[in-house]
Scaffold this motif. Structure first.
Motif, PDB file in Angstrom:
ATOM      1  N   SER A  37       0.815  -1.210   0.000  1.00 29.33           N
ATOM      2  CA  SER A  37       0.000   0.000   0.000  1.00 29.33           C
ATOM      3  C   SER A  37       0.851   1.262   0.000  1.00 29.33           C
ATOM      4  N   GLU A 121     -15.040  -6.345 -11.467  1.00 28.87           N
ATOM      5  CA  GLU A 121     -14.824  -6.241 -10.025  1.00 28.87           C
ATOM      6  C   GLU A 121     -14.543  -7.644  -9.491  1.00 28.87           C
ATOM      7  N   TYR A 123     -12.299 -10.127  -6.301  1.00 31.39           N
ATOM      8  CA  TYR A 123     -11.475 -10.260  -5.115  1.00 31.39           C
ATOM      9  C   TYR A 123     -10.197 -11.011  -5.495  1.00 31.39           C
ATOM     10  N   THR A 160     -11.389  -3.346 -10.902  1.00 30.37           N
ATOM     11  CA  THR A 160     -11.244  -3.150  -9.461  1.00 30.37           C
ATOM     12  C   THR A 160     -11.011  -4.494  -8.803  1.00 30.37           C
ATOM     13  N   LYS A 162     -10.139  -6.206  -5.001  1.00 34.01           N
ATOM     14  CA  LYS A 162     -10.063  -5.981  -3.559  1.00 34.01           C
ATOM     15  C   LYS A 162      -9.448  -7.206  -2.889  1.00 34.01           C
ATOM     16  N   ASP A 164      -9.576  -9.977  -0.172  1.00 33.54           N
ATOM     17  CA  ASP A 164     -10.698 -10.660   0.460  1.00 33.54           C
ATOM     18  C   ASP A 164     -10.869 -10.195   1.905  1.00 33.54           C
ATOM     19  N   THR A 166     -11.753  -7.254   2.916  1.00 28.08           N
ATOM     20  CA  THR A 166     -11.510  -5.833   3.130  1.00 28.08           C
ATOM     21  C   THR A 166     -12.191  -5.041   2.019  1.00 28.08           C
ATOM     22  N   SER A 167     -12.236  -3.732   2.196  1.00 20.26           N
ATOM     23  CA  SER A 167     -12.755  -2.839   1.150  1.00 20.26           C
ATOM     24  C   SER A 167     -11.623  -2.186   0.380  1.00 20.26           C
ATOM     25  N   GLU A 168     -10.384  -2.571   0.666  1.00 17.90           N
ATOM     26  CA  GLU A 168      -9.230  -1.933   0.050  1.00 17.90           C
ATOM     27  C   GLU A 168      -9.046  -2.424  -1.378  1.00 17.90           C
ATOM     28  N   ALA A 169      -8.876  -1.479  -2.295  1.00 18.36           N
ATOM     29  CA  ALA A 169      -8.826  -1.799  -3.716  1.00 18.36           C
ATOM     30  C   ALA A 169      -7.656  -1.101  -4.381  1.00 18.36           C
ATOM     31  N   THR A 172      -6.626   3.013  -4.864  1.00 19.50           N
ATOM     32  CA  THR A 172      -6.858   3.761  -3.628  1.00 19.50           C
ATOM     33  C   THR A 172      -6.013   3.237  -2.478  1.00 19.50           C
ATOM     34  N   SER A 173      -5.708   1.934  -2.478  1.00 24.64           N
ATOM     35  CA  SER A 173      -4.916   1.349  -1.400  1.00 24.64           C
ATOM     36  C   SER A 173      -3.626   0.708  -1.883  1.00 24.64           C
TER      37      SER A 173
END
Length: 343
Positions: A37, A121, A123, A160, A162, A164, A166-169, A172-173
């Motif tokens: 990150s 989208e 995971y 996108t 992410k 698994d 988490t909302s972190e993608a 952005t992360s």
């Protein structure tokens, strides 16, 4: 000295789970993602004189013969030919040579291949399944069954992914990550996921309109870290959890005709190996018949050269007791493998 970037609580939990696993056989671990990150718009933990916090070794062997296979998942957003040339030169023109103090050997690029198209989208677990299912079909020409192969997955624009749970993608992360898993048919795999840098979080410090420098920085970042910490028990910083290239993220270096990112070496500075052209790519050996996912065939193939070598020595020196004993032992091992059942 700037303050080292720490991970978010969710990311730190993943790191703690990974680090708490303890020593392990490398191919028995399905590791959580090794998160990067700090690639998103943050300072690095490097002082004004270019020194960084040293890394510590945690027992996992580094890659002595690293190999890279490029897998394009869906439509690539940039120029494939240029990117392929970059990855070939990164692996074979000396970029990795300053990682020798960590035990990393010379690299090889094993070509690029068009893989399946991902969803918009996903995971990380879905990325793993997509890659593993495709490799399980033994696609023509793709190197398989080598534990020191990194499958570098180039993702299409606008996707996108992410982690698994988490909302972190991406964008952005994080801008890329490397990890490993075991697929039920394709076996243990090491991979990296590389995203389009055409978002503000992943185009740091560059002004080029084709975003080449940004994607080259992230690709070199993930490759150098994979070869020194493929499963999370190799080289990383105990204090921050950062791997080697994390320490110098977004500090670009000119290397031959390319812009990319360096890594710490034994002198703990942002370095890369000398750019030494060796020519154009040569065809690399593809999958060998009988070796795809067949542990018995793989074991027999490993024993065969030993048998041949001692047989050749015995033909030159018929009275060599040492050669005769080793030949008998190697042949016996081969017979045992031939009759064995592998689960």
């Amino acid at each position: 000295m700037t303050t080292p970037q720490l991970y978010t609580p969710a990311q730190q939990q993943v790191h703690e789970r990974l680090r708490a696993i303890g020593p392990h056989p490398a191919w028995q671990l399905a590791a959580p993602p090794v998160l990067d990150s700090d690639l998103v718009a943050v300072p690095v933990s490097m002082s004004a004189d270019g020194t960084v916090q040293p890394l510590q070794f945690h027992g996992e062997p580094t890659w002595t013969a690293p190999k890279l296979v490029t897998v394009y998942l869906g439509n690539y957003w940039g120029d494939k030919a240029t990117h392929d040339r970059f990855l070939y030169e990164m692996m074979e023109f000396g970029y990795l040579s300053k990682l020798r103090p960590f035990g990393v050997g010379a690299g090889k690029w094993y070509g690029s291949f068009q893989g399946p198209t991902p969803g918009r989208e996903m995971y990380d677990s879905e990325v793993q399944k997509l890659l593993g299912d495709w490799l399980a079909t033994s696609p023509a020409g793709v190197l398989l069954g080598d534990p020191q192969t990194l499958y570098m997955c180039m993702m299409p624009d606008g996707i996108t992914v992410k982690f698994d749970g988490t909302s972190e993608a991406n964008c952005t992360s994080f801008c890329g990550y490397h990890s490993s898993f075991s697929h039920p048919s394709a076996g243990p795999l090491v991979y990296s996921t590389q995203f389009s840098p055409r978002c503000s979080g992943c185009n740091q410090g560059t002004s080029d309109q084709d975003y080449r420098a940004a994607v080259q920085a992230v690709c070199s970042h993930e490759a150098s870290e994979t070869f020194t910490d493929a499963h999370g028990r190799g080289w990383y910083n105990n204090q921050t959890g950062m791997e080697g290239a994390d320490e110098t993220a977004w500090h670009f270096l000119q290397w031959g005709p390319w812009m990319l990112q360096g890594y710490p070496s034994d002198k703990w500075v942002n370095v890369v190996g000398e750019y030494v052209p060796v020519g154009d790519p040569t065809p690399q050996p593809g999958p060998q018949p009988g070796l795809q996912g067949d542990p018995k065939a793989i074991a027999l193939a490993a024993i065969a050269p030993v048998v041949d070598a001692y047989a050749a020595e015995l033909s030159r020196h018929p009275r060599s007791i040492n050669a005769r004993a080793h030949l008998i032992g190697a042949q016996a091992a081969g017979t045992a493998v031939e009759g064995a059942t592998f689960s």
